[in-house]
Design a protein around this motif. Structure first.
Motif, PDB file in Angstrom:
ATOM      1  N   TYR A  51       0.311  -1.481  -0.196  1.00 42.23           N
ATOM      2  CA  TYR A  51       0.110  -0.179  -0.148  1.00 42.23           C
ATOM      3  C   TYR A  51       0.681   1.237  -0.191  1.00 42.23           C
ATOM      4  O   TYR A  51       1.104   1.950  -0.804  1.00 42.23           O
ATOM      5  CB  TYR A  51      -0.964   0.272   1.046  1.00 42.23           C
ATOM      6  CG  TYR A  51      -2.207  -1.050   1.207  1.00 42.23           C
ATOM      7  CD1 TYR A  51      -2.397  -1.527   0.252  1.00 42.23           C
ATOM      8  CD2 TYR A  51      -2.762  -1.421   2.354  1.00 42.23           C
ATOM      9  CE1 TYR A  51      -3.364  -3.201  -0.074  1.00 42.23           C
ATOM     10  CE2 TYR A  51      -3.806  -2.572   2.490  1.00 42.23           C
ATOM     11  CZ  TYR A  51      -3.841  -2.743   1.617  1.00 42.23           C
ATOM     12  OH  TYR A  51      -5.483  -4.202   1.381  1.00 42.23           O
ATOM     13  N   GLY A  52       1.810   1.046   0.902  1.00 45.15           N
ATOM     14  CA  GLY A  52       3.122   2.595   1.159  1.00 45.15           C
ATOM     15  C   GLY A  52       3.418   3.091  -0.094  1.00 45.15           C
ATOM     16  O   GLY A  52       3.453   3.448  -0.519  1.00 45.15           O
ATOM     17  N   ALA A  53       3.166   2.287  -1.468  1.00 45.60           N
ATOM     18  CA  ALA A  53       4.288   2.326  -2.281  1.00 45.60           C
ATOM     19  C   ALA A  53       2.885   3.477  -3.874  1.00 45.60           C
ATOM     20  O   ALA A  53       3.206   3.462  -4.938  1.00 45.60           O
ATOM     21  CB  ALA A  53       4.189   1.377  -3.846  1.00 45.60           C
ATOM     22  N   THR A  54       2.012   2.975  -2.812  1.00 48.22           N
ATOM     23  CA  THR A  54       0.652   3.931  -4.096  1.00 48.22           C
ATOM     24  C   THR A  54       1.052   5.509  -4.581  1.00 48.22           C
ATOM     25  O   THR A  54       2.138   6.455  -3.432  1.00 48.22           O
ATOM     26  CB  THR A  54      -0.204   3.893  -3.031  1.00 48.22           C
ATOM     27  OG1 THR A  54      -0.843   3.017  -2.597  1.00 48.22           O
ATOM     28  CG2 THR A  54      -1.932   5.343  -3.328  1.00 48.22           C
ATOM     29  N   ILE A  55       0.737   5.859  -5.537  1.00 46.89           N
ATOM     30  CA  ILE A  55       0.780   7.130  -5.581  1.00 46.89           C
ATOM     31  C   ILE A  55      -0.263   8.149  -6.303  1.00 46.89           C
ATOM     32  O   ILE A  55      -1.067   7.139  -6.197  1.00 46.89           O
ATOM     33  CB  ILE A  55       2.304   7.766  -6.809  1.00 46.89           C
ATOM     34  CG1 ILE A  55       2.550   9.291  -7.433  1.00 46.89           C
ATOM     35  CG2 ILE A  55       1.501   6.700  -8.583  1.00 46.89           C
ATOM     36  CD1 ILE A  55       3.648   9.071  -8.643  1.00 46.89           C
ATOM     37  N   CYS A  56      -0.389   8.960  -5.553  1.00 47.01           N
ATOM     38  CA  CYS A  56      -1.504   9.835  -5.664  1.00 47.01           C
ATOM     39  C   CYS A  56      -1.764  10.897  -7.359  1.00 47.01           C
ATOM     40  O   CYS A  56      -0.463  11.340  -7.632  1.00 47.01           O
ATOM     41  CB  CYS A  56      -1.905  11.293  -5.234  1.00 47.01           C
ATOM     42  SG  CYS A  56      -2.016  11.071  -3.056  1.00 47.01           S
ATOM     43  N   ILE A  90       1.205  14.930   2.503  1.00 48.88           N
ATOM     44  CA  ILE A  90       2.675  14.472   1.114  1.00 48.88           C
ATOM     45  C   ILE A  90       2.151  15.263  -0.061  1.00 48.88           C
ATOM     46  O   ILE A  90       3.472  16.362  -0.837  1.00 48.88           O
ATOM     47  CB  ILE A  90       2.591  12.832   0.890  1.00 48.88           C
ATOM     48  CG1 ILE A  90       3.364  12.086   2.093  1.00 48.88           C
ATOM     49  CG2 ILE A  90       4.167  12.841  -0.106  1.00 48.88           C
ATOM     50  CD1 ILE A  90       2.885  10.537   2.138  1.00 48.88           C
ATOM     51  N   CYS A  91       1.432  15.329  -0.358  1.00 48.05           N
ATOM     52  CA  CYS A  91       1.251  16.245  -2.638  1.00 48.05           C
ATOM     53  C   CYS A  91       1.608  17.730  -1.716  1.00 48.05           C
ATOM     54  O   CYS A  91       1.995  18.385  -2.726  1.00 48.05           O
ATOM     55  CB  CYS A  91       0.008  16.116  -2.786  1.00 48.05           C
ATOM     56  SG  CYS A  91      -0.058  14.151  -3.783  1.00 48.05           S
ATOM     57  N   ARG A  92       1.401  18.010  -0.959  1.00 51.83           N
ATOM     58  CA  ARG A  92       1.435  19.983  -0.585  1.00 51.83           C
ATOM     59  C   ARG A  92       3.113  19.785  -0.515  1.00 51.83           C
ATOM     60  O   ARG A  92       2.902  20.969  -1.420  1.00 51.83           O
ATOM     61  CB  ARG A  92       0.101  20.088   1.030  1.00 51.83           C
ATOM     62  CG  ARG A  92      -0.800  20.048   0.595  1.00 51.83           C
ATOM     63  CD  ARG A  92      -1.525  20.434   1.798  1.00 51.83           C
ATOM     64  NE  ARG A  92      -2.902  19.700   2.119  1.00 51.83           N
ATOM     65  CZ  ARG A  92      -3.590  19.977   1.957  1.00 51.83           C
ATOM     66  NH1 ARG A  92      -4.281  20.732   3.297  1.00 51.83           N
ATOM     67  NH2 ARG A  92      -5.544  19.555   1.922  1.00 51.83           N
ATOM     68  N   GLN A  93       3.062  18.844   0.242  1.00 52.85           N
ATOM     69  CA  GLN A  93       5.278  19.212  -0.033  1.00 52.85           C
ATOM     70  C   GLN A  93       5.649  19.466  -1.256  1.00 52.85           C
ATOM     71  O   GLN A  93       6.076  20.051  -1.828  1.00 52.85           O
ATOM     72  CB  GLN A  93       5.579  18.463   1.061  1.00 52.85           C
ATOM     73  CG  GLN A  93       6.972  18.612   1.861  1.00 52.85           C
ATOM     74  CD  GLN A  93       7.282  20.282   1.747  1.00 52.85           C
ATOM     75  OE1 GLN A  93       6.616  20.796   2.963  1.00 52.85           O
ATOM     76  NE2 GLN A  93       8.668  20.633   0.975  1.00 52.85           N
ATOM     77  N   PHE A  94       5.453  17.737  -2.230  1.00 52.42           N
ATOM     78  CA  PHE A  94       5.896  18.230  -2.821  1.00 52.42           C
ATOM     79  C   PHE A  94       5.314  18.447  -3.990  1.00 52.42           C
ATOM     80  O   PHE A  94       6.889  19.359  -4.726  1.00 52.42           O
ATOM     81  CB  PHE A  94       5.185  16.136  -3.961  1.00 52.42           C
ATOM     82  CG  PHE A  94       5.534  15.993  -5.055  1.00 52.42           C
ATOM     83  CD1 PHE A  94       6.653  14.619  -5.211  1.00 52.42           C
ATOM     84  CD2 PHE A  94       5.038  16.603  -5.851  1.00 52.42           C
ATOM     85  CE1 PHE A  94       7.406  14.496  -5.903  1.00 52.42           C
ATOM     86  CE2 PHE A  94       6.201  16.095  -7.728  1.00 52.42           C
ATOM     87  CZ  PHE A  94       6.958  15.135  -7.546  1.00 52.42           C
ATOM     88  N   MET A  95       4.316  19.620  -3.549  1.00 53.78           N
ATOM     89  CA  MET A  95       3.930  20.391  -5.251  1.00 53.78           C
ATOM     90  C   MET A  95       4.819  21.850  -4.672  1.00 53.78           C
ATOM     91  O   MET A  95       4.962  22.565  -5.462  1.00 53.78           O
ATOM     92  CB  MET A  95       2.629  20.429  -5.211  1.00 53.78           C
ATOM     93  CG  MET A  95       1.508  19.296  -5.596  1.00 53.78           C
ATOM     94  SD  MET A  95      -0.308  20.267  -5.685  1.00 53.78           S
ATOM     95  CE  MET A  95      -0.494  19.438  -4.413  1.00 53.78           C
ATOM     96  N   LEU A 121      -1.373  25.149   2.592  1.00 53.00           N
ATOM     97  CA  LEU A 121       0.354  24.721   3.517  1.00 53.00           C
ATOM     98  C   LEU A 121       1.030  25.746   3.689  1.00 53.00           C
ATOM     99  O   LEU A 121       1.849  26.410   2.871  1.00 53.00           O
ATOM    100  CB  LEU A 121       1.384  23.605   2.314  1.00 53.00           C
ATOM    101  CG  LEU A 121       2.862  23.047   2.685  1.00 53.00           C
ATOM    102  CD1 LEU A 121       1.773  21.497   4.193  1.00 53.00           C
ATOM    103  CD2 LEU A 121       3.520  22.202   1.477  1.00 53.00           C
ATOM    104  N   PRO A 122       0.716  26.397   4.624  1.00 52.22           N
ATOM    105  CA  PRO A 122       1.230  27.491   5.074  1.00 52.22           C
ATOM    106  C   PRO A 122       2.745  27.198   5.627  1.00 52.22           C
ATOM    107  O   PRO A 122       3.457  26.135   6.116  1.00 52.22           O
ATOM    108  CB  PRO A 122       0.540  27.857   6.741  1.00 52.22           C
ATOM    109  CG  PRO A 122      -0.670  27.102   6.194  1.00 52.22           C
ATOM    110  CD  PRO A 122       0.218  26.087   6.076  1.00 52.22           C
ATOM    111  N   ASP A 123       4.026  28.245   5.854  1.00 54.73           N
ATOM    112  CA  ASP A 123       5.660  27.670   5.869  1.00 54.73           C
ATOM    113  C   ASP A 123       5.644  26.816   5.530  1.00 54.73           C
ATOM    114  O   ASP A 123       6.140  25.677   6.301  1.00 54.73           O
ATOM    115  CB  ASP A 123       4.868  28.049   7.415  1.00 54.73           C
ATOM    116  CG  ASP A 123       6.708  28.440   7.558  1.00 54.73           C
ATOM    117  OD1 ASP A 123       7.426  28.546   7.137  1.00 54.73           O
ATOM    118  OD2 ASP A 123       6.766  28.278   8.878  1.00 54.73           O
TER     119      ASP A 123
END
Ligand code: THU
Length: 129
Positions: A51-56, A90-95, A121-123
Protein backbone atom coordinates in the motif's frame (compact mmCIF):
# COMPACT_ATOMS: atom_id res chain seq x y z
CA UNK A 1 -2.77 31.54 -26.11
CA UNK A 2 -6.15 31.05 -24.43
CA UNK A 3 -5.88 30.21 -20.79
CA UNK A 4 -7.67 27.00 -19.83
CA UNK A 5 -10.59 27.95 -17.58
CA UNK A 6 -11.01 26.48 -14.11
CA UNK A 7 -14.16 24.71 -15.30
CA UNK A 8 -12.37 23.17 -18.27
CA UNK A 9 -9.39 22.08 -16.19
CA UNK A 10 -11.70 20.44 -13.66
CA UNK A 11 -13.51 18.66 -16.51
CA UNK A 12 -10.16 17.30 -17.76
CA UNK A 13 -9.34 16.05 -14.25
CA UNK A 14 -12.74 14.37 -14.08
CA UNK A 15 -12.14 12.66 -17.44
CA UNK A 16 -8.64 11.51 -16.44
CA UNK A 17 -10.14 9.95 -13.32
CA UNK A 18 -11.45 7.11 -15.48
CA UNK A 19 -7.86 5.81 -15.67
CA UNK A 20 -7.27 5.71 -11.91
CA UNK A 21 -5.90 2.42 -10.65
CA UNK A 22 -7.44 2.04 -7.22
CA UNK A 23 -8.48 -1.60 -6.66
CA UNK A 24 -7.80 -1.37 -2.91
CA UNK A 25 -9.45 1.86 -1.78
CA UNK A 26 -11.84 2.09 -4.77
CA UNK A 27 -11.31 5.84 -4.40
CA UNK A 28 -10.61 7.11 -7.89
CA UNK A 29 -8.84 10.44 -8.28
CA UNK A 30 -7.96 12.45 -11.38
CA UNK A 31 -5.82 15.57 -11.61
CA UNK A 32 -5.14 18.09 -14.37
CA UNK A 33 -2.11 20.34 -14.09
CA UNK A 34 -1.79 23.51 -16.18
CA UNK A 35 1.69 24.82 -17.04
CA UNK A 36 2.59 28.47 -17.54
CA UNK A 37 2.72 27.96 -21.31
CA UNK A 38 -0.76 26.43 -21.44
CA UNK A 39 -0.03 22.69 -21.53
CA UNK A 40 -2.09 20.29 -19.46
CA UNK A 41 -0.69 17.17 -17.83
CA UNK A 42 -3.13 14.71 -16.29
CA UNK A 43 -2.56 12.27 -13.46
CA UNK A 44 -4.40 9.55 -11.58
CA UNK A 45 -3.82 7.71 -8.35
CA UNK A 46 -1.95 4.45 -8.82
CA UNK A 47 -2.27 2.02 -5.95
CA UNK A 48 -0.08 -0.96 -5.12
CA UNK A 49 -0.45 -4.25 -3.24
CA UNK A 50 2.27 -2.86 -1.03
CA UNK A 51 0.00 0.00 0.00
CA UNK A 52 2.77 2.46 0.85
CA UNK A 53 3.96 2.38 -2.76
CA UNK A 54 0.76 4.13 -3.86
CA UNK A 55 1.09 7.46 -5.66
CA UNK A 56 -1.61 10.13 -5.64
CA UNK A 57 -3.09 11.72 -8.75
CA UNK A 58 -1.46 15.09 -8.04
CA UNK A 59 2.04 13.66 -7.81
CA UNK A 60 1.50 11.57 -10.94
CA UNK A 61 0.59 14.72 -12.89
CA UNK A 62 3.59 16.60 -11.51
CA UNK A 63 5.96 13.70 -12.18
CA UNK A 64 4.79 13.53 -15.79
CA UNK A 65 5.26 17.27 -16.28
CA UNK A 66 8.57 17.61 -14.46
CA UNK A 67 10.03 14.70 -16.37
CA UNK A 68 9.09 16.42 -19.62
CA UNK A 69 11.08 19.47 -18.54
CA UNK A 70 8.21 21.64 -17.27
CA UNK A 71 8.98 23.89 -14.31
CA UNK A 72 6.27 26.55 -14.20
CA UNK A 73 2.77 25.76 -13.09
CA UNK A 74 -0.37 27.84 -12.79
CA UNK A 75 -3.16 25.62 -11.47
CA UNK A 76 -4.12 22.06 -10.71
CA UNK A 77 -7.65 20.63 -10.61
CA UNK A 78 -8.45 17.53 -8.57
CA UNK A 79 -11.54 15.38 -8.95
CA UNK A 80 -12.69 12.43 -6.92
CA UNK A 81 -16.21 12.43 -8.35
CA UNK A 82 -19.01 13.53 -6.07
CA UNK A 83 -16.85 14.11 -3.01
CA UNK A 84 -14.38 16.94 -2.61
CA UNK A 85 -10.79 15.70 -2.52
CA UNK A 86 -8.17 18.09 -1.19
CA UNK A 87 -4.48 17.18 -1.62
CA UNK A 88 -2.87 15.04 1.07
CA UNK A 89 0.05 16.34 3.11
CA UNK A 90 2.69 14.58 1.04
CA UNK A 91 1.28 16.04 -2.19
CA UNK A 92 1.14 19.52 -0.67
CA UNK A 93 4.83 19.40 0.18
CA UNK A 94 5.68 17.75 -3.16
CA UNK A 95 3.91 20.50 -5.12
CA UNK A 96 5.30 23.23 -2.85
CA UNK A 97 8.78 22.42 -4.11
CA UNK A 98 7.82 23.65 -7.58
CA UNK A 99 4.83 25.91 -7.20
CA UNK A 100 3.97 27.40 -3.79
CA UNK A 101 1.63 29.86 -5.51
CA UNK A 102 -0.22 27.33 -7.65
CA UNK A 103 -4.02 27.49 -7.52
CA UNK A 104 -5.64 24.30 -6.30
CA UNK A 105 -9.09 23.67 -7.73
CA UNK A 106 -11.48 21.23 -6.09
CA UNK A 107 -15.26 20.90 -6.18
CA UNK A 108 -17.50 20.95 -3.14
CA UNK A 109 -21.30 20.80 -3.27
CA UNK A 110 -21.24 21.33 -7.04
CA UNK A 111 -19.14 24.50 -6.82
CA UNK A 112 -15.49 24.97 -7.70
CA UNK A 113 -13.30 25.94 -4.78
CA UNK A 114 -10.03 27.70 -5.53
CA UNK A 115 -7.23 28.19 -3.05
CA UNK A 116 -3.51 28.77 -3.34
CA UNK A 117 -1.24 25.95 -2.29
CA UNK A 118 0.51 28.28 0.19
CA UNK A 119 -2.88 28.68 1.93
CA UNK A 120 -3.24 24.90 2.15
CA UNK A 121 0.37 24.51 3.29
CA UNK A 122 1.47 27.55 5.23
CA UNK A 123 5.20 27.74 5.89
CA UNK A 124 5.99 24.76 3.63
CA UNK A 125 9.49 23.36 3.83
CA UNK A 126 12.21 24.68 1.52
CA UNK A 127 15.75 23.39 1.83
CA UNK A 128 17.85 26.47 2.45
CA UNK A 129 21.56 25.80 2.36
N1 THU B 1 -5.40 10.12 -3.18
C1 THU B 1 -5.07 10.93 -4.24
O1 THU B 1 -4.83 10.45 -5.35
N2 THU B 1 -4.99 12.26 -4.02
C2 THU B 1 -5.25 12.86 -2.83
O2 THU B 1 -5.10 14.06 -2.70
C3 THU B 1 -5.71 12.06 -1.70
C4 THU B 1 -5.66 10.60 -1.86
C5 THU B 1 -5.50 8.69 -3.43
C6 THU B 1 -4.48 7.83 -2.74
C7 THU B 1 -5.20 6.51 -2.64
O3 THU B 1 -5.03 5.79 -3.84
C8 THU B 1 -6.67 6.88 -2.53
O4 THU B 1 -6.75 8.24 -2.96
C9 THU B 1 -7.23 6.75 -1.14
O5 THU B 1 -6.45 7.39 -0.21
Amino acid sequence: MDMVTNEKLYEIAEEARANAYAPFSKYHVGAALLTADGKVYTGVNIENSSYGATICAERTAFAKAISEGEREFVKIAISAGDVESTPCGICRQFMYEFAPEIEVITKADGKLRIRKLCQLLPDGFVLDQ
